[in-house]
Design an enzyme around this catalytic site. Structure first.
Site, short mmCIF file in Angstrom:
data_model
loop_
_atom_site.label_atom_id
_atom_site.label_comp_id
_atom_site.label_asym_id
_atom_site.label_seq_id
_atom_site.Cartn_x
_atom_site.Cartn_y
_atom_site.Cartn_z
N GLY A 15 0.82 -1.20 0.00
CA GLY A 15 0.00 0.00 0.00
C GLY A 15 0.86 1.25 0.00
N GLY A 26 0.47 5.91 0.12
CA GLY A 26 -0.38 7.08 0.30
C GLY A 26 0.46 8.29 0.60
N GLY A 27 -0.22 9.36 1.00
CA GLY A 27 0.47 10.61 1.25
C GLY A 27 1.46 10.53 2.40
N MET A 28 1.28 9.54 3.29
CA MET A 28 2.17 9.42 4.44
C MET A 28 3.31 8.44 4.19
SD MET A 28 1.22 11.54 6.69
CE MET A 28 2.23 10.94 8.04
N VAL A 63 3.69 1.28 2.53
CA VAL A 63 3.58 0.20 3.51
C VAL A 63 4.06 -1.10 2.85
CG1 VAL A 63 2.06 -1.09 5.05
CG2 VAL A 63 1.62 1.34 4.60
N ASP A 123 -8.38 12.05 12.92
CA ASP A 123 -8.45 11.81 11.47
C ASP A 123 -9.16 10.49 11.18
OD1 ASP A 123 -8.06 12.49 8.83
OD2 ASP A 123 -6.10 11.52 8.69
N LYS A 140 -11.62 8.10 9.53
CA LYS A 140 -12.25 8.05 8.22
C LYS A 140 -12.19 6.60 7.74
CE LYS A 140 -7.84 9.53 6.23
NZ LYS A 140 -7.13 10.56 5.44
N PRO A 141 -12.94 6.24 6.70
CA PRO A 141 -12.95 4.83 6.25
C PRO A 141 -11.57 4.32 5.87
CG PRO A 141 -14.84 5.98 5.35
CD PRO A 141 -14.00 7.03 6.02
N ASN A 175 -8.90 4.84 7.42
CA ASN A 175 -8.16 4.52 8.64
C ASN A 175 -8.87 3.48 9.50
OD1 ASN A 175 -5.99 6.16 8.12
ND2 ASN A 175 -6.84 7.93 9.21
#
Length: 472
Positions: A19, A21-23, A26, A134, A136-137, A139
Site C-alpha cells: 500500500g 499514500g500521502g504518508m 507500507v 483523522d 475516516k474509512p 483509517n
C-alpha cells in the site's frame, strides 16, 4: 520512495509493497528476531528534517503501542534508518472500510457490529488521552475474521501544513489554535474552525463514518472542499431512514446525536455510543421489536389493555387481602444496619438477599453508594458517586443515577450509569432518565426517560426503543 524488496531496516527484511499514500509506503516485512511477518510504513524523509515533528511522531507511536486494545492496530516498533523514519506494526489480512464501501452499504446488523468495535477502540484511546483527529474509512480496517482495527493514531501530527484546502488526505497536525487538521468530509465543526480537538471531535467523525457505512454516501459533501466545509458547519445530512429505508429510526437517532454541531450536544464518550448501539442490536433480536411494528394497533388497544389490567389488579388485591386475613401473620422484624445520621435517597437488595446497597450522604457530603449486611452492622462505602440507586441485576450490575436535575416537585431526572457491585468506575450511558429496572434475566434494562424539549416521558425497552410515550 521506490524501496527495493530485500532491503533491510535493522532486523526487518522488506518484501512486497502492499500500500501507499500521502504518508508513505507500507511494506510486508519479516522480523528475523521473532520469526514473524509484520507491516512497515516508511515515512517521507522530509519529516526527519524537523526534530520537533519527529519527536511528536515517536511519542504518538509509543502511546498507540501502549494502548494494547483488540480494535487498535498494534504498533511493535519505531525507528529510523538513513534519515527514513518507519513504524512497525502487526500485519493485517482483510480490507479497509473504504474498499468495502465501494461495494455498497453494509447491512444494519454488520454495521452495528463494526461500529461497536470502532467505538470501543476509540474509548480505549480516549481513556489514555489520545484523540485520533483523522477518523475516516481509510483509517478503519476490517480483518478477514470480522475484527475492526483503527489505524494511524496520531499520524496526522506529522502531515505537512498546506496553504490551500483540498479534499485529500490529512492536514496539518499542530496543536496551535487556528490550524485546521483532519480530513475534509469527516472533520468536526470545531476542527474546521481550527479549534482544539477533544474526544468529542472523534465522536463526530465516528458519526460521519457510521452514516457512510449505512448509506454508502458521505454525510457531508460539496462540489468543492469549501462547500463541504460549509455543509459540515451549517447543514444536517439527509435522514438515514430516507437514504436507506432498512435503517431503524433508533440507529438513525444515534448517528444524528454523534453529528451534532456543538460538542456538548453530542455523546460525551465513545463508551456511551457502544452501549446505545448494543441496545439497538438487542432490540433487533428481541421479541419487543414486534411492538414497534404494530404501534398504531397498540394505541387502539391501549384502553382495553388498561381496563383488563385494572380488573386484574383489583382481583389480585382482593385475593391478597383475603389471604392476608386468613394467614398466620408474623410481626415484621426490624433491624438497624447503621447508626449514622444522614440522608438515604434509595436502597436495594443485592441478589444474595443479605446485602443492602444504598445511595446516601452524611454531614452534607456527596451522595455515594454504600453497602451493608444483616450479619455485620455498619455501612461500607463503595467509592462510587451516586445520587440514587435504581436497580441491581441478578448478575450484580448496579443501575444508578448521577447528576440529578429537578424537573418539578418531587420529579427528578439524571444520567443513568452502571457499576459492578464489586466496585469500579461507573459507565455513564443515558441522560434524562427518571426510573429504570432490569429484566428478570439481567440482560437488558427498561427505562423511563424525559424529553425536556417536548415535556413528555417515554417508556423504553431497551433504551432507544419506545414502547409508550405520554402526551404531556
Amino acid at each position: 520512495m521506490g524501496t527495493t524488496p530485500g532491503r533491510t531496516l535493522g532486523p526487518y527484511v522488506l518484501a512486497d509493497l502492499i500500500g501507499s499514500g500521502g504518508m508513505g509506503e507500507v511494506y510486508r516485512a519479516h522480523d528475523a528476531r521473532l520469526n514473524r511477518d509484520v507491516a512497515i510504513k516508511l515515512l517521507p524523509v522530509a519529516f526527519s528534517q524537523d526534530r520537533d515533528r519527529l519527536q511528536r511522531f515517536e511519542q504518538e507511536a509509543r502511546a498507540a503501542a501502549a494502548l494494547n486494545h483488540p480494535n487498535i492496530l498494534s504498533v511493535y516498533d519505531v525507528g529510523a534508518q538513513n534519515e527514513s523514519p518507519y513504524i512497525v506494526s502487526e500485519l493485517l489480512d482483510g480490507e479497509s472500510l473504504r474498499d468495502r464501501l465501494r461495494k455498497g452499504p453494509l447491512p444494519e446488523r454488520k454495521a452495528i457490529d463494526y461500529a461497536i468495535q470502532l467505538a470501543r477502540g476509540l474509548a480505549a484511546a480516549h481513556e489514555k488521552g489520545i484523540v485520533h483527529r483523522d477518523l475516516k474509512p481509510e483509517n478503519v480496517f476490517l480483518t478477514a475474521d470480522g475484527r475492526v482495527k483503527i489505524l494511524d493514531f496520531g499520524l496526522a501530527k506529522l502531515t505537512e501544513p498546506v496553504g490551500a484546502l483540498s479534499a485529500a488526505p490529512t492536514r496539518e497536525a499542530g496543536t496551535a489554535a487556528g490550524v485546521v487538521m483532519g480530513t475534509i468530509g469527516y472533520m468536526a465543526p470545531e476542527q474546521a474552525r481550527g479549534r482544539p480537538a477533544d474526544p468529542r471531535t472523534d465522536i463526530f467523525s465516528f458519526g460521519a463514518v457510521l452514516y457512510e457505512m449505512l448509506s454508502s454516501r458521505r454525510a457531508f459533501r460539496g462540489d468543492t472542499p469549501a462547500d463541504t466545509l460549509s455543509a459540515i458547519l451549517n447543514e444536517d445530512p439527509p435522514s438515514l431512514t430516507t437514504t436507506n429505508p432498512a435503517v431503524s429510526p433508533a440507529l438513525d437517532r444515534i448517528v444524528r446525536h454523534c453529528l451534532e454541531k456543538e460538542p456538548q450536544q453530542r455523546f460525551q464518550s465513545a463508551s456511551d455510543i457502544a452501549f446505545h448501539l448494543g441496545e439497538v442490536n438487542e432490540t433487533r433480536s428481541s421479541p419487543t421489536t414486534a411492538l414497534a411494528e404494530v404501534a398504531p394497533r397498540r394505541r387502539r388497544l391501549l384502553p382495553t389493555v388498561l381496563a383488563v389490567a385494572t380488573i386484574a389488579i383489583l382481583v389480585g388485591v382482593t385475593g391478597f387481602v383475603v389471604g392476608w386475613s386468613r394467614a398466620d401473620r408474623q410481626p415484621p422484624r426490624i433491624q438497624q444496619v447503621t447508626f449514622q445520621h444522614g440522608l438515604v435517597t434509595s436502597a436495594r437488595f443485592a441478589p444474595d438477599g443479605q446485602t443492602i446497597v444504598c445511595a446516601a450522604r452524611w454531614d452534607q457530603g456527596e451522595y455515594e453508594l454504600y453497602s451493608a449486611r444483616f450479619d455485620s452492622p455498619g455501612l461500607r462505602p463503595l467509592g462510587v458517586n451516586a445520587d440514587r440507586i435504581l436497580a441491581i441485576s441478578k448478575t450484580g450490575e448496579v443501575a444508578l443515577l448521577q447528576d440529578l436535575t429537578q424537573v418539578s416537585g418531587f420529579a427528578w431526572t439524571g444520567t443513568l450509569a452502571f457499576v459492578p457491585l464489586g466496585g469500579g468506575a461507573p459507565r455513564r450511558a443515558v441522560d434524562d432518565v427518571q426510573y429504570a429496572d432490569w429484566s428478570p434475566d439481567g440482560a437488558s434494562l427498561a427505562i423511563v426517560r424525559r424529553d425536556h424539549a417536548r415535556g413528555v416521558y417515554s417508556l423504553e425497552h431497551p433504551a432507544g426503543n419506545a414502547l409508550y410515550q405520554t402526551t404531556g
